[in-house]
Design a protein around this motif. Sequence first.
Motif, PDB file in Angstrom:
ATOM      1  N   THR A  64       0.825  -1.207   0.000  1.00  0.00           N
ATOM      2  CA  THR A  64       0.000   0.000   0.000  1.00  0.00           C
ATOM      3  C   THR A  64       0.856   1.252   0.000  1.00  0.00           C
ATOM      4  O   THR A  64       0.333   2.348  -0.149  1.00  0.00           O
ATOM      5  N   ARG A 113       1.955   1.417   9.973  1.00  0.00           N
ATOM      6  CA  ARG A 113       0.611   1.902   9.663  1.00  0.00           C
ATOM      7  C   ARG A 113      -0.036   2.651  10.813  1.00  0.00           C
ATOM      8  O   ARG A 113      -1.119   3.224  10.638  1.00  0.00           O
ATOM      9  N   GLY A 313      -5.464   8.526  -3.796  1.00  0.00           N
ATOM     10  CA  GLY A 313      -4.850   9.306  -2.730  1.00  0.00           C
ATOM     11  C   GLY A 313      -4.905  10.781  -3.024  1.00  0.00           C
ATOM     12  O   GLY A 313      -5.491  11.231  -4.019  1.00  0.00           O
ATOM     13  N   GLU A 330      -0.828  10.894   3.129  1.00  0.00           N
ATOM     14  CA  GLU A 330      -0.455   9.773   3.991  1.00  0.00           C
ATOM     15  C   GLU A 330      -0.755   8.432   3.331  1.00  0.00           C
ATOM     16  O   GLU A 330       0.067   7.526   3.357  1.00  0.00           O
ATOM     17  N   GLU A 331      -1.947   8.280   2.759  1.00  0.00           N
ATOM     18  CA  GLU A 331      -2.349   7.001   2.188  1.00  0.00           C
ATOM     19  C   GLU A 331      -2.391   7.118   0.671  1.00  0.00           C
ATOM     20  O   GLU A 331      -3.000   8.024   0.123  1.00  0.00           O
ATOM     21  N   ALA A 333      -2.926   4.222  -2.105  1.00  0.00           N
ATOM     22  CA  ALA A 333      -3.136   2.783  -2.289  1.00  0.00           C
ATOM     23  C   ALA A 333      -3.612   2.481  -3.705  1.00  0.00           C
ATOM     24  O   ALA A 333      -4.372   3.258  -4.308  1.00  0.00           O
TER      25      ALA A 333
END
Length: 447
Positions: A64, A113, A313, A330-331, A333
């Motif tokens: 991820t 995470r 994202g 931050e994320e 994926a």
Amino acid sequence: MNAMGVRWTSEQVLALAPDDASRRAGGRLGTAGPWSGRGSGDGAVWGLCKGSGRVPYRTVVDTTGPAYLCECPSRKLPCKHALGLLLLHAADGSEGGGTTAPDWAGRWLAARRAPDGGADRRTGGGGAGPADPEAARRRAERRAARITSGAEELEQRLADLLRGGLAAAEQRGYGLWEETAARMVDAQAPGLAGRVRELGAIPGSGPGWPVRLLEESALTRLLGRAWLAADRLPGPLATTVRTRVGLTAPLDGAPVRDHWLVLAQYDAADARLTTRRIWLHGTASGRTALLLSFGAAGRAPRLALPVGAVLDGELTPHAGAGQLRAEPGEEFAPVDVPVAPPPGGPVGAALNSYGRALREDPWLDSWPATLSGVVPARAGYGWQLADADGREALPLTASAQSRPGLWRLVALSGGAPVTVFGECGHRGFTPLAAWSPETPGETVPLI
């Protein structure tokens, strides 16, 4: 599978490799022989790889991110073990040994995470207190004063060059240029230092070098003068000038959430730094974004994204002309959605786009562009990309004509029109990715 249920292809995995040697070594480890304890689940892949020692290397990949952890001594990211594990996972339809991560992999994944864990990694822990705005302001003023002094000295040296005649530049050798570049480094103006080193490489570089030296010297002087008058320039242009001199452009504007297609990724290295450029296209916003990641000389930058993947994202743009550069949230994926090339146009549209960008940034070497319906063809001066109707054509840059990606593009086209993404500039066009009409969902990397 990763967290979104999308399995990477072998081509996407190999695009993550920091260099050709890692790509070859990872390919040799992409078989089941050296691996034990393999597994995958919850957006991660792990396994034990037998090395030269008695104890196998524990390897885990958070797909991820992506992010990598391996016990091997390599400083490359990803290392050959991570690449081999991902290649094996891409080729293996099974899950390879269960969906529950072992303790050693689970602890790293959980720490990575955790929201507070991510913040600690970025800031180096929680020991540092809040920044002192007044101290930061004084540091910025001292640096600006040094850059101003350096810009004034550079202007004087360029004037001396012209008074002595450009022809004499070849006789003086590179030492004088390196000395001037070192002075710009002392002035904390790495952007000016880089331009001076580029000037030093021009004398004697081939037919017409005095003309190229004059052109680049004029642009370098323009940058120095623009810095000295930055407080009187429009806001976006002033920010561009500060960035070109070597200051970091601040983030500007709200984050843009989208599904981002990874168009291309490549590294450029010198004796001091390795810079990775990653081009993205927002499938909903239509925005093109550039991510930059840096590593010390000889070390691969940390950020690596698989070419052809679509990632969900947020990106926050930097200030400055064009606002191409952005920072990921931050994320970030992968998502399983249909892939299509960015909307493109003819050669003339790409040239017009580059021309408009030059109005905002006169020091711009190239601008991202997607050409649709173009055919690679040979001309008297080398290879070019021509409109299918023969109306206009763009020569490929010298570097592009020396790479294997050129023949990959020619084979993909087979004489028929294709869609090509790349960088369009005053030296020509550098193709970075291509799509054929028969397989528009497959991004073919060209670099």
